[in-house]
Design a protein around this motif. Structure first.
Motif: not given
Length: 89
Positions: A58, A4, A6-7, A56, A88
């Motif tokens: 993912f 995954t 994520y951001y 946010e 990540e």
């Protein structure tokens, strides 16, 4: 096994980002849709990458290449139009 990305993004120059990302997706042959203040990118065999103006998200890529690398490049490129944090697992 899942992998995954994520951001967290805050895009301050949205219209410029949309123009850029549409051009990039066309060149990479990825499907791209803009819905309001969200960009949705579709690549075969992985989840949709959804990038909002601010927020946010993912995406699971299952370490499938080249899509994992392409998604990372797309997310990081958004920093040219605002700010981005990526992590990540």
């Amino acid at each position: 096994m899942g992998y995954t990305i994520y951001y967290r993004v805050k895009i301050t120059r949205w219209s410029e980002f949309v123009t850029f990302i549409k051009r990039v997706c066309k060149g990479l042959r990825l499907h791209c849709e803009v819905e309001g203040e969200t960009v949705k990118i579709d690549a075969e065999g992985v989840e949709f990458l959804i990038i909002p103006t601010e927020g946010e998200g993912f995406v699971k890529t299952y370490r499938k290449e080249p899509y994992t690398s392409l998604y990372l490049l797309i997310i990081y490129s958004a920093s040219a139009f605002g700010s981005v944090e990526v992590w990540e697992d």
